[in-house]
Design a protein around this motif. Structure first.
Motif, PDB file in Angstrom:
ATOM      1  N   VAL A  13      52.862  34.687  15.377  1.00 49.51           N
ATOM      2  CA  VAL A  13      52.789  33.300  15.839  1.00 49.51           C
ATOM      3  C   VAL A  13      53.233  32.380  14.713  1.00 49.51           C
ATOM      4  N   ILE A  14      54.034  31.389  15.062  1.00 44.88           N
ATOM      5  CA  ILE A  14      54.525  30.441  14.067  1.00 44.88           C
ATOM      6  C   ILE A  14      54.448  29.033  14.670  1.00 44.88           C
ATOM      7  N   LYS A  15      54.099  28.033  13.855  1.00 39.52           N
ATOM      8  CA  LYS A  15      54.001  26.660  14.346  1.00 39.52           C
ATOM      9  C   LYS A  15      55.147  25.832  13.785  1.00 39.52           C
ATOM     10  N   LEU A  16      55.792  25.093  14.675  1.00 46.01           N
ATOM     11  CA  LEU A  16      56.925  24.253  14.309  1.00 46.01           C
ATOM     12  C   LEU A  16      56.531  22.793  14.457  1.00 46.01           C
ATOM     13  N   TYR A  17      56.910  21.983  13.492  1.00 46.75           N
ATOM     14  CA  TYR A  17      56.633  20.544  13.515  1.00 46.75           C
ATOM     15  C   TYR A  17      57.961  19.796  13.478  1.00 46.75           C
ATOM     16  N   GLY A  18      58.091  18.802  14.344  1.00 47.92           N
ATOM     17  CA  GLY A  18      59.296  17.983  14.358  1.00 47.92           C
ATOM     18  C   GLY A  18      58.961  16.531  14.605  1.00 47.92           C
ATOM     19  N   PRO A  19      59.939  15.640  14.529  1.00 47.22           N
ATOM     20  CA  PRO A  19      59.712  14.205  14.763  1.00 47.22           C
ATOM     21  C   PRO A  19      59.106  13.900  16.134  1.00 47.22           C
ATOM     22  N   LYS A  20      59.352  14.778  17.118  1.00 50.20           N
ATOM     23  CA  LYS A  20      58.863  14.518  18.469  1.00 50.20           C
ATOM     24  C   LYS A  20      57.601  15.305  18.814  1.00 50.20           C
ATOM     25  N   GLY A  21      57.026  16.012  17.847  1.00 52.14           N
ATOM     26  CA  GLY A  21      55.818  16.763  18.149  1.00 52.14           C
ATOM     27  C   GLY A  21      55.804  18.121  17.484  1.00 52.14           C
ATOM     28  N   SER A  22      54.940  18.993  17.971  1.00 54.75           N
ATOM     29  CA  SER A  22      54.815  20.331  17.396  1.00 54.75           C
ATOM     30  C   SER A  22      54.567  21.346  18.506  1.00 54.75           C
ATOM     31  N   LYS A  23      54.777  22.621  18.193  1.00 53.73           N
ATOM     32  CA  LYS A  23      54.506  23.677  19.177  1.00 53.73           C
ATOM     33  C   LYS A  23      54.370  25.023  18.465  1.00 53.73           C
ATOM     34  N   ASN A  24      53.637  25.927  19.096  1.00 51.58           N
ATOM     35  CA  ASN A  24      53.534  27.315  18.643  1.00 51.58           C
ATOM     36  C   ASN A  24      54.519  28.171  19.424  1.00 51.58           C
ATOM     37  N   ILE A  25      55.208  29.064  18.730  1.00 48.32           N
ATOM     38  CA  ILE A  25      56.050  30.046  19.416  1.00 48.32           C
ATOM     39  C   ILE A  25      55.810  31.410  18.771  1.00 48.32           C
ATOM     40  N   SER A  26      56.226  32.460  19.446  1.00 52.39           N
ATOM     41  CA  SER A  26      56.064  33.808  18.900  1.00 52.39           C
ATOM     42  C   SER A  26      57.144  34.093  17.864  1.00 52.39           C
ATOM     43  N   GLY A  27      56.835  34.993  16.957  1.00 48.27           N
ATOM     44  CA  GLY A  27      57.838  35.422  15.981  1.00 48.27           C
ATOM     45  C   GLY A  27      59.027  36.059  16.664  1.00 48.27           C
ATOM     46  N   LYS A  28      58.777  36.732  17.783  1.00 53.48           N
ATOM     47  CA  LYS A  28      59.849  37.360  18.557  1.00 53.48           C
ATOM     48  C   LYS A  28      60.816  36.303  19.086  1.00 53.48           C
ATOM     49  N   ASN A  29      60.275  35.178  19.587  1.00 50.84           N
ATOM     50  CA  ASN A  29      61.140  34.119  20.111  1.00 50.84           C
ATOM     51  C   ASN A  29      61.887  33.389  19.002  1.00 50.84           C
ATOM     52  N   LEU A  30      61.213  33.213  17.849  1.00 49.03           N
ATOM     53  CA  LEU A  30      61.906  32.572  16.731  1.00 49.03           C
ATOM     54  C   LEU A  30      63.058  33.449  16.263  1.00 49.03           C
ATOM     55  N   ARG A  31      62.828  34.756  16.224  1.00 46.30           N
ATOM     56  CA  ARG A  31      63.891  35.691  15.846  1.00 46.30           C
ATOM     57  C   ARG A  31      65.091  35.544  16.780  1.00 46.30           C
ATOM     58  N   LYS A  32      64.803  35.429  18.079  1.00 44.24           N
ATOM     59  CA  LYS A  32      65.880  35.282  19.056  1.00 44.24           C
ATOM     60  C   LYS A  32      66.597  33.946  18.888  1.00 44.24           C
ATOM     61  N   ASN A  33      65.848  32.874  18.727  1.00 41.22           N
ATOM     62  CA  ASN A  33      66.440  31.538  18.594  1.00 41.22           C
ATOM     63  C   ASN A  33      67.314  31.410  17.352  1.00 41.22           C
ATOM     64  N   LEU A  34      66.848  32.008  16.247  1.00 43.16           N
ATOM     65  CA  LEU A  34      67.568  31.878  14.977  1.00 43.16           C
ATOM     66  C   LEU A  34      68.512  33.037  14.703  1.00 43.16           C
ATOM     67  N   LYS A  35      68.548  34.009  15.643  1.00 41.55           N
ATOM     68  CA  LYS A  35      69.424  35.189  15.508  1.00 41.55           C
ATOM     69  C   LYS A  35      69.128  35.940  14.194  1.00 41.55           C
ATOM     70  N   LEU A  36      67.862  36.257  13.997  1.00 35.61           N
ATOM     71  CA  LEU A  36      67.420  36.971  12.800  1.00 35.61           C
ATOM     72  C   LEU A  36      67.467  38.476  13.033  1.00 35.61           C
ATOM     73  N   LEU A  37      67.577  39.244  11.968  1.00 39.36           N
ATOM     74  CA  LEU A  37      67.640  40.699  12.084  1.00 39.36           C
ATOM     75  C   LEU A  37      66.321  41.300  12.552  1.00 39.36           C
ATOM     76  N   SER A  38      65.206  40.690  12.186  1.00 41.78           N
ATOM     77  CA  SER A  38      63.893  41.189  12.594  1.00 41.78           C
ATOM     78  C   SER A  38      62.911  40.022  12.577  1.00 41.78           C
ATOM     79  N   ASN A  39      61.667  40.282  12.974  1.00 36.53           N
ATOM     80  CA  ASN A  39      60.656  39.235  12.857  1.00 36.53           C
ATOM     81  C   ASN A  39      59.678  39.536  11.715  1.00 36.53           C
ATOM     82  N   LYS A  40      60.167  40.300  10.753  1.00 38.14           N
ATOM     83  CA  LYS A  40      59.403  40.536   9.516  1.00 38.14           C
ATOM     84  C   LYS A  40      60.024  39.641   8.441  1.00 38.14           C
ATOM     85  N   PHE A  41      59.469  38.433   8.276  1.00 34.96           N
ATOM     86  CA  PHE A  41      60.118  37.459   7.400  1.00 34.96           C
ATOM     87  C   PHE A  41      59.117  36.441   6.875  1.00 34.96           C
ATOM     88  N   ASP A  42      59.569  35.691   5.887  1.00 36.22           N
ATOM     89  CA  ASP A  42      58.889  34.487   5.406  1.00 36.22           C
ATOM     90  C   ASP A  42      59.870  33.337   5.526  1.00 36.22           C
TER      91      ASP A  42
END
Length: 405
Positions: A294-323
């Motif tokens: 689980v990761i929390k994102l903050y932006g000018p219009k608000g914030s939200k929690n998303i899964s590491g799996k979804n962040l990996r997909k959105n950012l096109k990362l090799l895995s969801n083992k990251f900092d």
């Protein structure tokens, strides 16, 4: 009455025929045909390799030998032309099902690859679906070379062959039109070009072997590299399976063991447009193997929690083992108090530094893939240390049996 010598020799011949010929027929009949989806297109072209012909069933009352066929779908109509005669097109019936085959070991060309077996073309959901029908073991000779570098040790390639065979067997007959995708949505299959002598040997030497748990075929998932430790299936998917448990990995020599990626502010603005971009990011929960849950994102219009799996997909990362780190350029982080700042108790309310448009997200991660099941780079390392395919498979799939299906 005893049998005569002639009768005895006759029975011996029958016995030999039954013993040696029948089992071969049974084994040959047992090998299933797998249906692989290799394309969903608006247009497709198929051709023979060299001077031989391909045979197309479904464009006339008889099977026709031709050199090539082009098929186009548009405006609710499918049409074809043959032998590169693009000035002459013929309409296909509404529920067409073309079968394309040949008698050439070099296969049939589709796009830039050659395929064994036969190709079938039908219309499904407004697309031409191209499905490759071929024997399972022939399919696996391509999959092993498509999924794992041919330079890997034989034991690793054998482990890959058994895992891929199990994965394919588990999917047979589950879908009405085809069994398996040719992409990472299932397992990668690149046709005849992916075959080599070594990968073919890996398949032949493990013929019919598959992975079982309590006498049932397992979900034999695999990945490139876990980043030091594989993941429990329950952390990635809905169910925790008893044989897909987190184990130590030996993938430290993987080309993707450690990686990093920089994502610019303009890219982040597009990806997280609902938040108006990204002001801050915070990892809330990790698995025991270090993967972001689980990761929390903050932006000018608000914030939200998303899964590491979804962040990996959105950012096109090799895995969801990251900092992650949000890096700001040219920001004066020295928060000098304004004259009207007021102290509250023993603390002082300091103004936050302004967020500039010049920033980027730095992601530093480990491994490649979902991290569950067999690590291909880990299998390579184990093989190089002398482990055979059985030891490799039993390490990555807890408590399994390796036997003929």
């Amino acid at each position: 009455m005893s049998a005569s010598p002639t009768r005895k020799s006759g029975w011996a011949i029958i016995f030999i025929a039954i013993f040696f010929i029948s089992p071969l027929k049974v084994i040959a009949a047992k090998e299933p045909i797998i249906r692989v989806l290799i394309g969903e297109e608006n247009k497709a072209r198929f051709r023979a390799d060299g001077s031989k012909s391909i045979f197309v069933q479904g464009i006339s009352s008889k099977q026709r030998p031709i050199k090539s066929i082009n098929i186009v779908y548009g405006d609710d109509t499918a049409s074809y032309s043959i032998n590169n005669n693009l000035n002459s097109w013929f309409e296909l019936p509404e529920n067409f099902n073309l079968i394309i085959k040949n008698n050439d070991d070099r296969g049939i060309w589709f796009k830039n690859r050659r395929y064994a077996g036969e190709l079938r073309v039908l219309l499904n959901d407004q697309k031409l679906q191209i499905i490759n029908y071929l024997k399972l073991e022939k399919y696996l000779k391509s999959v092993v070379g498509s999924e794992m570098p041919k330079e890997f040790p034989l034991a690793a390639l054998q482990a890959q062959a058994i895992a891929a065979r199990t994965y394919a067997l588990k999917l047979l007959g589950k879908n009405e039109v085809f069994d398996i995708h040719s992409t990472q949505a299932s397992q990668v299959y690149l046709g005849l070009e992916a075959e080599t002598a070594k990968t073919n040997r890996a398949v032949r030497s493990t013929t019919s072997l598959a992975l079982f748990y309590e006498n049932k075929l397992i979900e034999a998932v695999f990945h490139s590299s876990s980043g030091g430790r594989t993941e429990n299936s329950g952390q990635v998917w809905k169910y925790q399976l008893p044989y897909l448990r987190s184990v130590i990995d030996y993938d430290q020599n993987s080309t993707k063991y450690r990686w990093s990626k920089k994502i610019s502010s303009s890219e982040l603005d597009k990806i997280f447009s609902d938040l108006g971009g990204l002001n801050s990011i915070q990892i809330k929960k990790k698995s025991n193997s270090g993967r972001v849950l689980v990761i929390k994102l903050y932006g000018p219009k608000g914030s939200k929690n998303i899964s590491g799996k979804n962040l990996r997909k959105n950012l096109k990362l090799l895995s969801n083992k990251f900092d992650v780190n949000l890096k700001f350029n040219h920001i004066n982080l020295e928060n000098k108090l304004n004259s009207d700042d007021k102290a509250v108790g023993n603390s002082v309310l300091e103004p936050l530094p302004p967020i500039t448009t010049d920033y980027f997200l730095l992601v530093e991660g480990y491994g490649s893939g979902h991290g569950v099941g067999m690590s291909q780079w880990g299998a390579k390392a184990m093989a190089e240390r002398g482990a055979n395919f059985r030891k490799i498979l039993r390490h990555y799939y807890t408590g399994v049996q390796i036997k003929a299906y």
